[in-house]
Design a protein around this motif. Structure first.
Motif, PDB file in Angstrom:
ATOM      1  N   PRO A 220       1.435  -1.839   0.157  1.00 39.95           N
ATOM      2  CA  PRO A 220       0.333  -0.322   0.158  1.00 39.95           C
ATOM      3  C   PRO A 220       1.184   1.136   0.107  1.00 39.95           C
ATOM      4  O   PRO A 220       1.854   1.292   1.051  1.00 39.95           O
ATOM      5  N   VAL A 221       0.707   2.721  -0.936  1.00 41.85           N
ATOM      6  CA  VAL A 221       1.308   3.078  -0.998  1.00 41.85           C
ATOM      7  C   VAL A 221       0.329   4.521  -0.927  1.00 41.85           C
ATOM      8  O   VAL A 221      -0.484   4.619  -1.247  1.00 41.85           O
ATOM      9  N   ALA A 222       0.687   5.488  -0.043  1.00 43.99           N
ATOM     10  CA  ALA A 222      -0.308   7.517   0.408  1.00 43.99           C
ATOM     11  C   ALA A 222       0.282   7.758  -1.187  1.00 43.99           C
ATOM     12  O   ALA A 222      -1.049   8.174  -1.713  1.00 43.99           O
ATOM     13  N   ASP A 223       1.483   7.798  -2.326  1.00 47.13           N
ATOM     14  CA  ASP A 223       0.653   9.087  -3.228  1.00 47.13           C
ATOM     15  C   ASP A 223       1.442   7.785  -4.223  1.00 47.13           C
ATOM     16  O   ASP A 223       3.115   7.340  -4.703  1.00 47.13           O
ATOM     17  N   LEU A 224       1.113   7.177  -5.298  1.00 46.98           N
ATOM     18  CA  LEU A 224       1.562   7.025  -6.374  1.00 46.98           C
ATOM     19  C   LEU A 224       2.429   6.980  -7.274  1.00 46.98           C
ATOM     20  O   LEU A 224       3.431   6.478  -7.813  1.00 46.98           O
ATOM     21  N   ALA A 225       2.119   8.100  -7.658  1.00 42.74           N
ATOM     22  CA  ALA A 225       3.191   9.319  -8.342  1.00 42.74           C
ATOM     23  C   ALA A 225       4.364   8.264  -7.970  1.00 42.74           C
ATOM     24  O   ALA A 225       5.011   8.132  -8.688  1.00 42.74           O
ATOM     25  N   LYS A 226       4.388   9.005  -6.643  1.00 40.16           N
ATOM     26  CA  LYS A 226       6.263   9.419  -5.824  1.00 40.16           C
ATOM     27  C   LYS A 226       6.578   8.232  -5.653  1.00 40.16           C
ATOM     28  O   LYS A 226       7.756   7.691  -5.790  1.00 40.16           O
ATOM     29  N   ALA A 227       5.852   7.337  -5.319  1.00 38.52           N
ATOM     30  CA  ALA A 227       5.965   5.141  -5.539  1.00 38.52           C
ATOM     31  C   ALA A 227       6.647   5.178  -6.464  1.00 38.52           C
ATOM     32  O   ALA A 227       7.600   4.541  -6.357  1.00 38.52           O
ATOM     33  N   ARG A 228       5.451   5.391  -7.471  1.00 34.13           N
ATOM     34  CA  ARG A 228       7.022   4.597  -8.996  1.00 34.13           C
ATOM     35  C   ARG A 228       8.238   5.399  -9.394  1.00 34.13           C
ATOM     36  O   ARG A 228       8.887   4.641 -10.317  1.00 34.13           O
ATOM     37  N   ILE A 229       8.006   6.932  -8.889  1.00 35.92           N
ATOM     38  CA  ILE A 229       8.765   7.308  -9.298  1.00 35.92           C
ATOM     39  C   ILE A 229      10.302   6.604  -8.487  1.00 35.92           C
ATOM     40  O   ILE A 229      10.949   6.695  -9.111  1.00 35.92           O
TER      41      ILE A 229
ATOM     42  N   ILE B 218      15.309   3.349  -8.103  1.00 37.61           N
ATOM     43  CA  ILE B 218      15.831   2.044  -8.115  1.00 37.61           C
ATOM     44  C   ILE B 218      16.353   1.148  -8.548  1.00 37.61           C
ATOM     45  O   ILE B 218      16.861  -0.683  -8.234  1.00 37.61           O
ATOM     46  N   GLY B 219      15.624   0.647  -9.821  1.00 41.11           N
ATOM     47  CA  GLY B 219      15.892  -0.081 -10.547  1.00 41.11           C
ATOM     48  C   GLY B 219      14.769  -1.217 -11.046  1.00 41.11           C
ATOM     49  O   GLY B 219      14.649  -1.873 -12.064  1.00 41.11           O
ATOM     50  N   PHE B 220      13.542  -0.563 -10.589  1.00 42.84           N
ATOM     51  CA  PHE B 220      12.375  -0.882 -10.996  1.00 42.84           C
ATOM     52  C   PHE B 220      11.893  -0.680 -12.426  1.00 42.84           C
ATOM     53  O   PHE B 220      11.668   0.642 -13.128  1.00 42.84           O
ATOM     54  N   THR B 221      11.091  -1.097 -13.252  1.00 42.64           N
ATOM     55  CA  THR B 221      10.466  -0.726 -14.568  1.00 42.64           C
ATOM     56  C   THR B 221       9.080  -0.934 -14.401  1.00 42.64           C
ATOM     57  O   THR B 221       8.066  -1.829 -13.775  1.00 42.64           O
ATOM     58  N   ASN B 222       8.434   0.125 -14.808  1.00 42.85           N
ATOM     59  CA  ASN B 222       6.574  -0.184 -15.039  1.00 42.85           C
ATOM     60  C   ASN B 222       6.159  -0.542 -16.157  1.00 42.85           C
ATOM     61  O   ASN B 222       6.572  -1.163 -17.117  1.00 42.85           O
ATOM     62  N   ASN B 223       5.471  -1.700 -15.581  1.00 44.43           N
ATOM     63  CA  ASN B 223       4.965  -2.809 -16.753  1.00 44.43           C
ATOM     64  C   ASN B 223       3.086  -1.903 -16.788  1.00 44.43           C
ATOM     65  O   ASN B 223       1.857  -1.958 -16.403  1.00 44.43           O
TER      66      ASN B 223
ATOM     67  N   GLY C 164      13.357   8.013  -0.275  1.00 39.93           N
ATOM     68  CA  GLY C 164      13.153   7.081   0.723  1.00 39.93           C
ATOM     69  C   GLY C 164      14.148   7.835   1.638  1.00 39.93           C
ATOM     70  O   GLY C 164      14.804   8.854   1.414  1.00 39.93           O
ATOM     71  N   THR C 165      14.643   6.897   2.171  1.00 39.97           N
ATOM     72  CA  THR C 165      15.515   7.035   3.754  1.00 39.97           C
ATOM     73  C   THR C 165      16.537   5.410   3.651  1.00 39.97           C
ATOM     74  O   THR C 165      16.587   4.610   3.110  1.00 39.97           O
ATOM     75  N   ALA C 166      17.610   6.130   3.085  1.00 46.63           N
ATOM     76  CA  ALA C 166      19.288   5.032   2.788  1.00 46.63           C
ATOM     77  C   ALA C 166      19.292   4.716   4.586  1.00 46.63           C
ATOM     78  O   ALA C 166      19.354   5.123   5.686  1.00 46.63           O
ATOM     79  N   ASP C 167      20.030   3.114   4.462  1.00 48.01           N
ATOM     80  CA  ASP C 167      21.229   2.788   5.756  1.00 48.01           C
ATOM     81  C   ASP C 167      19.341   3.195   6.957  1.00 48.01           C
ATOM     82  O   ASP C 167      20.146   3.777   8.351  1.00 48.01           O
ATOM     83  N   ILE C 168      18.107   2.830   7.107  1.00 50.26           N
ATOM     84  CA  ILE C 168      17.341   2.137   8.106  1.00 50.26           C
ATOM     85  C   ILE C 168      17.763   1.562   9.213  1.00 50.26           C
ATOM     86  O   ILE C 168      17.918   2.170  10.936  1.00 50.26           O
ATOM     87  N   ASN C 169      18.968   0.654   9.381  1.00 48.06           N
ATOM     88  CA  ASN C 169      18.953  -0.163   9.724  1.00 48.06           C
ATOM     89  C   ASN C 169      21.054   0.122   9.258  1.00 48.06           C
ATOM     90  O   ASN C 169      21.341   0.311   8.518  1.00 48.06           O
TER      91      ASN C 169
ATOM     92  N   ALA D 278      14.251   2.058   2.965  1.00 49.70           N
ATOM     93  CA  ALA D 278      13.224   2.593   2.666  1.00 49.70           C
ATOM     94  C   ALA D 278      12.591   2.615   2.303  1.00 49.70           C
ATOM     95  O   ALA D 278      12.914   4.205   1.426  1.00 49.70           O
ATOM     96  N   ASP D 279      11.762   2.747   1.693  1.00 49.23           N
ATOM     97  CA  ASP D 279      10.589   4.014   0.576  1.00 49.23           C
ATOM     98  C   ASP D 279       9.966   5.135   1.287  1.00 49.23           C
ATOM     99  O   ASP D 279       9.367   5.317   2.336  1.00 49.23           O
ATOM    100  N   PRO D 280       9.149   5.565   0.398  1.00 48.11           N
ATOM    101  CA  PRO D 280       8.369   6.546   1.287  1.00 48.11           C
ATOM    102  C   PRO D 280       7.556   6.800   2.137  1.00 48.11           C
ATOM    103  O   PRO D 280       6.899   7.119   2.737  1.00 48.11           O
ATOM    104  N   ASP D 281       6.751   5.377   2.084  1.00 50.81           N
ATOM    105  CA  ASP D 281       5.428   5.140   3.168  1.00 50.81           C
ATOM    106  C   ASP D 281       6.238   3.984   4.129  1.00 50.81           C
ATOM    107  O   ASP D 281       5.890   2.964   4.552  1.00 50.81           O
TER     108      ASP D 281
END
Length: 136
Positions: free
Chosen positions: A10-19, A24-29, A96-101, A115-118
């Motif tokens: 689940p994502v709060a902002d679909l456009a932001k999540a897609r970007i 990070i290396g995914f492509t949209n289908n 997103g956030t790098a190095d959350i751990n 972590a992604d934006p969500d």
């Protein structure tokens, strides 16, 4: 035929999540994407379905966890340490956030969590199987 995996998030902002996921290396289908969801492809067998909260709630009545919780940690292999670092840098540069751990470097294995934006947690990891304990 190889089994496929579709990770649904689940994502709060679909456009932001897609970007973010494209960065990070995914492509949209586009065949399986619309204004309520986006199918993001990592490999021919690994896909992430990003869904608006409204779309998500058509699949389950369970509550969406807050972005500060960890419901799962999804690990994805990278071809090198540099690719692990690049994925984390792209995460930080795209909402997103790098190095959350803490970063882990065991010589034969190297990983960093982002972590992604969500708040969904991913582990970018590289491993030299030949150098792993027990040999490969």
């Amino acid at each position: 035929m190889s089994r496929m995996i579709f990770v649904n998030l689940p994502v709060a902002d679909l456009a932001k999540a897609r970007i973010f996921y494209e960065a990070i290396g995914f492509t949209n289908n586009p065949r399986f994407s619309d204004d309520t969801s986006a199918c993001m492809v990592l490999t021919e067998v690994i896909n992430v379905m990003l869904m608006t909260h409204a779309k998500w709630q058509t699949f389950t009545s369970r509550p969406i966890p807050p972005s500060t919780s960890s419901e799962v940690l999804l690990a994805v292999s990278c071809s090198s340490r540099d690719e692990v670092d690049a994925m984390n840098e792209a995460a930080a540069a795209h909402g997103g956030t790098a190095d959350i751990n803490p970063k882990q470097d065991h010589g034969f294995m190297y990983n960093r969590n982002l972590a992604d934006p969500d708040g969904h947690v991913w582990e970018a990891m590289w491993m030299d199987m030949a150098a792993a304990p027990g040999g490969a």
